[in-house]
Design a protein around this motif. Structure first.
Motif, PDB file in Angstrom:
ATOM      1  N   TYR A 266       0.836  -1.194   0.000  1.00 16.72           N
ATOM      2  CA  TYR A 266       0.000   0.000   0.000  1.00 16.72           C
ATOM      3  C   TYR A 266       0.881   1.258   0.000  1.00 16.72           C
ATOM      4  O   TYR A 266       0.645   2.204  -0.758  1.00 16.72           O
TER       5      TYR A 266
ATOM      6  N   TRP B  95       2.469   1.964  -3.479  1.00 20.82           N
ATOM      7  CA  TRP B  95       1.558   2.535  -4.486  1.00 20.82           C
ATOM      8  C   TRP B  95       1.089   3.934  -4.100  1.00 20.82           C
ATOM      9  O   TRP B  95       0.879   4.776  -4.964  1.00 20.82           O
ATOM     10  N   TYR B  96       0.923   4.162  -2.782  1.00 24.36           N
ATOM     11  CA  TYR B  96       0.536   5.493  -2.314  1.00 24.36           C
ATOM     12  C   TYR B  96       1.620   6.499  -2.689  1.00 24.36           C
ATOM     13  O   TYR B  96       1.347   7.555  -3.257  1.00 24.36           O
TER      14      TYR B  96
ATOM     15  N   PHE C  29       3.919   6.103  -4.952  1.00 24.83           N
ATOM     16  CA  PHE C  29       4.108   6.100  -6.399  1.00 24.83           C
ATOM     17  C   PHE C  29       3.106   7.025  -7.097  1.00 24.83           C
ATOM     18  O   PHE C  29       3.472   7.842  -7.939  1.00 24.83           O
TER      19      PHE C  29
END
Lengths: 257, 69
Positions: B8, B11-12, B14
């Motif tokens: 998580y 991706w946060y 990114f």
């Protein structure tokens, strides 16, 4: 969007990320040996190609309006992040990306790490090189997939064209890296990031808008108008930040990714 | 659980990065334009202007961290 824009956007984005990956590979090659560095790099590139090859056809199956909204929204958020960092750097509120300093840091860390051999390779060198290429390349894979699939759905391009731009960047950065054998610290990385951020923001705005039903005057011609507006606004922000920095110099700049 | 958190976090970082207000603003903008009946003549003007206002707000927030808290 013309194919030239598609190729240029993925070429610039990939160049920026490749310059950063090259710094890691050079540091690994010099300190841990070229075999681990090159095998790690090759595995990273293959992993990226698999991601693009697997997700590309899947994205083309998504209905065009849903694709535009989802891709447009993500591209816009992603692009604004690039543009914001580039504006803060150009405005003197964030340290510029210094490849020479990063190279020295990577070099020291790689020299200090212990040596463990797995499958005939120096494992530290292999994993560092592999992760470097994969993580830096993920942003490129993301741009190639989103740009390529949306352009393909619109009938104005393809994932292959976006991949062509990225491949061109891999070739030129690798060629220059082999020739000079040191980090490419003279590449105007921040201005390239600025340009990519402006392009991502423009296409995110255009596609996201189209997806929610906005009818752009002049159809594709609106892309150039949005790009001009984004560049103008971003340059105004840089000017304001520079003046602010001159009037009240702040604390030391912080290095950021 | 730790791996899920790391996934998580990756991706946060990114997609959203160091300022979540832009992501919230962009999603809110598209949702409002989509849900509220808006003249197209207005919509195409509103979207780029609001996007640049979001960027300006985010740049200002990060350039002046004390004044934004």
């Amino acid at each position: 969007m013309g194919p030239a824009f598609l190729i240029l956007a993925s070429f610039l984005a990939c160049s920026v990320e490749m310059v950063e990956a090259l710094t890691i590979i050079l540091a690994v090659g010099v300190t841990r040996g070229w075999r681990a560095a090159l095998v790690g790099m090759t595995c990273g590139i293959v992993a990226l190609a698999v991601i693009v090859g697997a997700l590309g056809p899947a994205l083309l199956l998504v209905p065009i309006n849903a694709l535009r909204v989802v891709v447009g929204t993500i591209l816009l958020i992603f692009g604004l992040q690039w543009l914001r960092k580039a504006i803060l750097r150009a405005g003197g509120h964030k340290a510029l990306h210094d490849e020479a300093a990063i190279y020295q840091r990577e070099l020291a860390e790689a020299q200090a790490a212990g040596r463990e051999v797995r499958i005939g390779l120096d494992w530290y060198g292999f994993t560092l090189s592999f992760k470097g290429v994969l993580l830096e390349g993920l942003e490129v894979a993301f741009i190639v997939l989103t740009f390529g699939s949306t352009a393909a759905a619109d009938g104005r391009g393809s994932i292959q064209l976006a991949a062509l731009g990225a491949a061109g960047a891999v070739v030129w950065v690798t060629a220059v890296g082999v020739a000079v054998h040191k980090p490419l610290s003279r590449v105007p990385e921040n201005w390239m990031k600025f340009a990519v951020g402006a392009m991502l923001t423009t296409f995110g705005t255009f596609w996201g808008g189209e997806g929610i039903g906005v009818i752009w005057p002049g159809s594709d011609g609106a892309i150039l108008a949005i790009l001009g507006f984004v560049l103008f606004a971003a340059l105004v922000m840089v000017t304001v930040l520079r003046k602010q920095r001159e009037q009240r110099p702040g604390p030391a700049l912080v290095h950021a990714a | 659980m730790r791996q899920l958190k790391a996934f998580y976090a990756f991706w946060y970082d990114f997609i959203i990065g160091d300022d979540w207000t832009v992501a919230v603003g962009v999603i809110a903008l598209f949702a409002i334009i989509w849900l509220v009946p808006t003249s197209h003549a207005v919509a195409w003007l509103i979207v780029p202007i609001v996007v640049m206002l979001l960027l300006a707000f985010s740049v200002w927030r990060l350039a002046n961290p004390r004044s934004s808290t």
